[in-house]
Enzyme design. Sequence first.
Site, PDB file in Angstrom:
ATOM      1  CB  THR A 198       0.268  13.977  -4.087  1.00  0.00           C
ATOM      2  OG1 THR A 198       0.714  12.755  -3.494  1.00  0.00           O
ATOM      3  CG2 THR A 198      -0.416  13.684  -5.408  1.00  0.00           C
ATOM      4  CB  CYS A 199      -0.446  19.277  -3.619  1.00  0.00           C
ATOM      5  SG  CYS A 199      -1.802  18.481  -2.721  1.00  0.00           S
TER       6      CYS A 199
END
Length: 168
Positions: A54-55
């Site tokens: 996600t990052c």
Amino acid sequence: MIKVADRLPAGKLQEYIEVEGEGCTIGPNTFDVEKESAGKRIAIFALPGAFTPTCSAKHVPGFVENADKLKAAGIDEVWCVSVNDAFVMGAWGRDQKTAGKVRMMADGSAEWVKSLGLTLDLTAKGMGVRSQRFSMLVDKGVVKTLNIEAPGKFEVSDAETILAQAKG
């Protein structure tokens, strides 16, 4: 835990500098949070780890894509903070093309995140103590907005939320 209207706690973060200049040497440089935030309006976002799904796919790209809009809304700097070392943050910054848009700030031992009260224990997953996913708008060292994600979520700490808050 830090909250709106609090001053940022004292602490040090590291940034991997690619090009020598303005008193910075190439490689990891240590910065005092109080000095770096003095007189500035900063969007700070933090996340569990460099190169994580996600990052890398959403959080950092959103701030890179909105860098010009954030500056137009009066944001002087954007900081990405993660519990990784400066070398990893530098490599991740190159991978994400953050140069001139997002400062990739390392909190290698999670000391600054601990002082915020925003740690996340991922020891059971082999990742140790990390940062919770959050974002904040800071004006002259004072927290103006704070957006803390629920575990496993990515709904309120994104660039669009900070941009709306900066304009408001």
